[in-house]
Design a protein around this motif. Structure first.
Motif, PDB file in Angstrom:
ATOM      1  N   LEU A  39      31.168 -15.462  53.862  1.00 39.47           N
ATOM      2  CA  LEU A  39      31.300 -16.746  54.533  1.00 39.47           C
ATOM      3  C   LEU A  39      32.619 -17.422  54.155  1.00 39.47           C
ATOM      4  O   LEU A  39      33.280 -18.040  55.001  1.00 39.47           O
ATOM      5  N   ILE A  44      33.937 -20.550  56.450  1.00 42.88           N
ATOM      6  CA  ILE A  44      32.760 -21.358  56.761  1.00 42.88           C
ATOM      7  C   ILE A  44      32.287 -22.084  55.508  1.00 42.88           C
ATOM      8  O   ILE A  44      32.016 -21.455  54.472  1.00 42.88           O
ATOM      9  N   ASP A  45      32.166 -23.403  55.594  1.00 38.90           N
ATOM     10  CA  ASP A  45      31.618 -24.181  54.484  1.00 38.90           C
ATOM     11  C   ASP A  45      30.158 -23.777  54.250  1.00 38.90           C
ATOM     12  O   ASP A  45      29.392 -23.594  55.213  1.00 38.90           O
ATOM     13  N   HIS A  46      29.772 -23.655  52.993  1.00 43.26           N
ATOM     14  CA  HIS A  46      28.392 -23.270  52.713  1.00 43.26           C
ATOM     15  C   HIS A  46      27.980 -23.752  51.330  1.00 43.26           C
ATOM     16  O   HIS A  46      28.821 -24.012  50.466  1.00 43.26           O
ATOM     17  N   ALA A  56      25.019 -22.342  55.519  1.00 45.34           N
ATOM     18  CA  ALA A  56      26.393 -22.368  56.020  1.00 45.34           C
ATOM     19  C   ALA A  56      26.463 -23.298  57.220  1.00 45.34           C
ATOM     20  O   ALA A  56      25.544 -23.325  58.040  1.00 45.34           O
ATOM     21  N   CYS A  57      27.531 -24.061  57.341  1.00 41.79           N
ATOM     22  CA  CYS A  57      27.620 -25.057  58.421  1.00 41.79           C
ATOM     23  C   CYS A  57      28.868 -24.822  59.270  1.00 41.79           C
ATOM     24  O   CYS A  57      29.997 -24.875  58.764  1.00 41.79           O
ATOM     25  N   TYR A  58      28.640 -24.547  60.548  1.00 43.58           N
ATOM     26  CA  TYR A  58      29.719 -24.517  61.525  1.00 43.58           C
ATOM     27  C   TYR A  58      29.793 -25.916  62.127  1.00 43.58           C
ATOM     28  O   TYR A  58      28.873 -26.365  62.799  1.00 43.58           O
ATOM     29  N   ARG A  59      30.891 -26.606  61.878  1.00 43.26           N
ATOM     30  CA  ARG A  59      30.992 -28.019  62.227  1.00 43.26           C
ATOM     31  C   ARG A  59      31.114 -28.234  63.734  1.00 43.26           C
ATOM     32  O   ARG A  59      31.928 -27.598  64.399  1.00 43.26           O
ATOM     33  N   LEU A 201      28.972 -15.829  63.882  1.00 46.14           N
ATOM     34  CA  LEU A 201      29.892 -16.769  63.238  1.00 46.14           C
ATOM     35  C   LEU A 201      31.347 -16.323  63.402  1.00 46.14           C
ATOM     36  O   LEU A 201      32.226 -17.141  63.705  1.00 46.14           O
ATOM     37  N   VAL A 205      34.362 -18.399  65.180  1.00 46.33           N
ATOM     38  CA  VAL A 205      35.605 -18.731  64.476  1.00 46.33           C
ATOM     39  C   VAL A 205      36.805 -18.164  65.234  1.00 46.33           C
ATOM     40  O   VAL A 205      37.813 -18.858  65.463  1.00 46.33           O
ATOM     41  N   ASP A 214      26.533 -29.886  64.778  1.00 46.60           N
ATOM     42  CA  ASP A 214      26.631 -28.911  63.695  1.00 46.60           C
ATOM     43  C   ASP A 214      25.609 -27.794  63.896  1.00 46.60           C
ATOM     44  O   ASP A 214      24.483 -28.039  64.347  1.00 46.60           O
TER      45      ASP A 214
END
Length: 384
Positions: A39, A44-46, A56-59, A201, A205, A214
């Motif tokens: 990730l 990806i922020d997680h 994990a967060c897809y903004r 993901l 991206v 989100d």
């Protein structure tokens, strides 16, 4: 938006990597580290919970009304129930699976001191010794044992290796990736679902896809023992789609090709509106799909609801032959699910009222209740 391009080489590589990491429920730290690192490579922020579930967060454009996509990293396995007088190990299974599929498996035994290799054998394994009894002994976990590939000829010598009751036993997946797209392995449930999430993901991206809200990609670690997503959803998540296996077997409508969309499992129907949204997205974007109902099956969606989450839930699956055994799937289904996942993540919000925990009836959903229209091309019943 058009159906997204999925990097199937990446999807396959991630599935191979995930399968190579033993992760029976309760022994998942290594695979949590791996997915967290991947990730990070995707940008990806997680975050990771105390026990190891990954969020994990897809903004998207806003936080309220967030969506979740959930798959599980844990697999079936076993634990040591007893060290026997002959030095071998009695087992109890982790998750629900038959000892018939355990017989002959190569395994890794994880002790406090380190790991050992071994095999799961029936108690009467030698035809030269037991003759026809090898075919008549019962099928049960009490009828198999682990033979450790080390000096372990009695209880004392096995204990001297550092083996204890409660040690984990991971079952070798033995994966094969065939040129015709078929994949045969143990533990495709649900490492294939996790690979689908990672591929989705990556597609988002790479294409810089914008989402209205989100989208939380969640990797749970206790699905095989029933708790799964019971305590990992954040308060602003209003809908949740699980990615898991769908059984291709007599009496089922699942397929190893396309996306199988579950309408219900053993705990009841999935959300009417979310399920039909997924069906519509598949139909409008040319993704082959079918519907199915599962009698003896539950997923992360069930554990989330049982944990008190008031969210809409759905389940999309890859058709799998011989689930919880030596499983077979096809890349076509995995690619189909990855496309459907991206389309769902990017789709418009249709039930804006869901952002409120409690609200009036205005804006509440409706289900069809009028008589279905009669079409002229429907044949008339035969005359009697």
């Amino acid at each position: 938006m058009p159906a997204p391009a999925i990097d199937t080489d990446y999807l396959k590589a991630q599935l191979e990597a995930l399968l190579s990491i033993p992760s029976p429920t309760g022994y998942t730290d290594t695979i949590v580290h791996y997915v967290s690192e991947e990730l990070g490579r995707l940008g990806i922020d997680h975050s990771v919970t105390r026990r190891g579930a990954i969020l994990a967060c897809y903004r998207g454009h806003r936080q309220d009304g967030a969506r979740a996509v959930v798959a599980h990293l844990d697999t079936l396995g076993a634990t040591v129930k007893r060290i026997k007088d002959n030095g071998r190990l009695e087992l109890v299974p982790i998750g629900h699976w038959s000892s018939r599929f355990a017989e002959g498996a190569r395994v890794t035994l994880f002790t406090d001191e380190g790991s050992f290799r071994g095999s799961i054998l029936p108690l009467k394994a030698s035809g030269h010794t037991f003759n026809e009894e090898v075919d008549t002994q019962p099928v049960a976990w009490s009828q198999v044992e682990v033979r450790i590939d080390a000096d372990s000829y009695d209880r004392k010598s096995t204990e001297a290796l550092g083996v204890h009751v409660g040690d984990f036993v991971a079952i070798d997946p033995q994966p094969e990736f065939l040129d015709n797209g078929y994949i045969v392995s143990r533990h495709l449930d649900d490492k294939a679902g996790c690979a689908v999430s990672l591929a989705a993901l990556k597609a988002m991206v790479d294409a810089k896809i914008e989402t209205p809200v989100d989208v939380h990609f969640i990797f749970t670690i206790t699905e095989e023992v029933g708790s799964g997503a019971s305590a990992v959803l954040l308060d602003h998540v209003v809908s949740m789609v699980s990615i898991d296996n769908g059984t291709t077997a007599p009496g089922q409508n699942s397929s190893e090709f396309g996306a199988t969309i579950a309408m219900a499992d053993q705990v009841g129907p999935f959300d009417y509106h979310l399920t039909r949204k997924l069906i519509r997205l598949a139909r409008e974007n040319g993704i082959p799909h079918q519907r199915d109902v599962f009698r003896y099956y539950r997923s992360d969606s069930a554990s989330a609801l049982e944990g008190g989450a008031d969210v809409r839930t759905a389940l999309i699956t890859f058709g799998i032959d011989a689930s919880h055994g030596y499983e077979r799937i096809h890349m076509h289904a995995l690619e189909s699910l990855a496309k459907l996942t991206v389309l769902y993540a990017a789709s418009d919000v249709e039930i804006s009222r869901d952002t409120e925990e409690l609200a009036g009836i205005e804006g509440f959903t409706e289900q069809p209740h009028e008589p279905a229209p009669q079409h002229e091309d429907v044949p008339s019943p035969p005359a009697t």
